[in-house]
Design a protein around this motif. Structure first.
Motif, short mmCIF file in Angstrom:
data_model
loop_
_atom_site.label_atom_id
_atom_site.label_comp_id
_atom_site.label_asym_id
_atom_site.label_seq_id
_atom_site.Cartn_x
_atom_site.Cartn_y
_atom_site.Cartn_z
N SER A 129 0.83 -1.20 0.00
CA SER A 129 0.00 0.00 0.00
C SER A 129 0.87 1.25 0.00
N ASN A 130 0.35 2.27 -0.64
CA ASN A 130 1.03 3.56 -0.69
C ASN A 130 0.99 4.20 0.70
N ARG A 131 2.16 4.61 1.19
CA ARG A 131 2.23 5.15 2.55
C ARG A 131 1.35 6.39 2.71
N ILE A 132 1.14 7.13 1.62
CA ILE A 132 0.28 8.31 1.68
C ILE A 132 -1.18 7.92 1.92
N ALA A 133 -1.56 6.72 1.46
CA ALA A 133 -2.94 6.26 1.62
C ALA A 133 -3.23 5.88 3.07
N ILE A 186 2.87 3.66 -7.46
CA ILE A 186 3.01 3.65 -6.00
C ILE A 186 3.95 4.77 -5.57
N LEU A 187 5.10 4.86 -6.22
CA LEU A 187 6.11 5.85 -5.83
C LEU A 187 5.64 7.28 -6.09
N ASN A 188 4.79 7.47 -7.10
CA ASN A 188 4.30 8.81 -7.44
C ASN A 188 2.94 9.12 -6.81
N ASN A 189 2.50 8.26 -5.90
CA ASN A 189 1.23 8.47 -5.18
C ASN A 189 0.03 8.55 -6.12
N THR A 210 3.97 0.21 2.70
CA THR A 210 3.62 -0.86 3.65
C THR A 210 3.28 -2.17 2.94
N VAL A 211 3.83 -3.27 3.44
CA VAL A 211 3.51 -4.61 2.93
C VAL A 211 2.30 -5.14 3.68
#
Length: 305
Positions: A129-133, A186-189, A210-211
């Motif tokens: 999961s995207n850390r921003i999410a 993922i890296l670019n949100n 996050t895994v």
């Protein structure tokens, strides 16, 4: 006098142009012959579709170090960013083999392409999961977007994982075939989560994403190398595949002896990552060519639409 000089110059010019014309025609003839010979060699070679992932590492090492050539077999790797491109190559009979997963392979079988599974691979995937999410648990995926490759192990794993978590709202599966595009999203949100193989999963983890799930914990071995059945019915092709597998096994031994990081430059070159990502890779053990487990084949077949 000038008249004769002009005549001589004209004759020489005509002769020069004529010789140039012959040279051009000769070059054209040689070019056509070279193209025909190149096409003949490519047709006779064992062509395998690959993707920039760690399950293809033995093939990339063997190609980079000319191990196939030394073993007397012409193996040509067709490199793509997605398995779907490899499927297309296989359907059009422009490749004899493919590195894929059992869900993809079973779908090809149902479309009338008979396949022979020569070995399983150690392919694995992580649900990241995207850390921003701010999604740290699977149940928090409600109303989120997840990047997958359709009709593949990533779709199967996403469905199994999401169904087990039972989020309250719909989880939207977004079809992104190219593995590196899924990583960039993922890296670019640009996406909330994605199913990623290695080394893309390691690169995503480096950026504190996050895994949520690791397929290695599910006792599922879905990676496979397959060849068209027609290839295996041809005596000369069978000999090519036999030599290919001998090189594959020898390369696996070398990886297990030295470790994947020993081949960092090749990983960077063929998979588009940097040494920081290589150093973050988990410990990996490769195995000799072994047919996939029947239970894994059955799982892939049951899920295949």
């Amino acid at each position: 006098m000038r008249k004769y000089q002009y005549l001589l110059f004209s004759l020489l010019s005509i002769a020069f142009l004529a010789s140039c014309g012959k040279s051009y025609k000769e070059q054209q003839r040689l070019s056509r012959e070279q193209q025909i010979e190149a096409a003949r060699q490519d047709s006779a070679a064992l062509k395998i579709a690959t993707v920039p992932t760690m399950d293809c590492l033995p093939l990339f090492i063997a190609a980079e170090d000319s191990l196939f050539q030394k073993a007397g077999v012409d193996v040509r790797l067709k490199r793509f960013g997605s398995q779907t491109d490899g499927d297309t190559l296989l359907r059009s009979k422009r490749a004899e083999g493919i590195v894929t997963d059992l869900v993809k392979a079973e779908r090809l079988r149902r479309q009338g392409i008979a396949l022979n599974f020569v070995t399983s691979t150690g392919a694995s995937w992580q649900f990241i999961s995207n850390r921003i999410a701010r999604v740290t648990e699977l149940k928090q995926l409600s109303d989120k977007m997840v990047a997958i490759a359709p009709y593949s192990a990533t779709q199967m794993l996403a469905d199994l994982t999401i169904d087990s978590a039972r989020p309250k709202e719909t989880v939207y599966r977004i079809e992104i075939n190219d593995v590196n595009i899924r990583l960039k999203m993922i890296l670019n949100n640009e996406i909330d989560a994605a199913l990623l193989p290695e080394p893309q999963a390691s690169q995503a983890r480096l950026f504190q994403n996050t895994v949520l799930m690791d397929s290695r914990d599910k006792n599922l071995h879905l990676g496979v190398i397959a060849f068209r059945q027609k290839v295996m019915e041809n005596k000369d092709r069978r000999q090519q595949v036999k030599k290919f597998l001998q090189v594959y096994d020898a390369t696996v031994d070398s990886i297990n002896k030295h470790g994947v990081k020993h081949y960092g430059k090749i990983i960077c070159k063929y998979m588009g990552v940097d040494m920081r990502t290589v150093n973050a890779l988990p410990k990996m053990t490769y195995h000799h060519a072994t047919a996939p487990r029947q239970r894994d084949v059955a799982r892939g077949a049951r899920f295949t639409p």
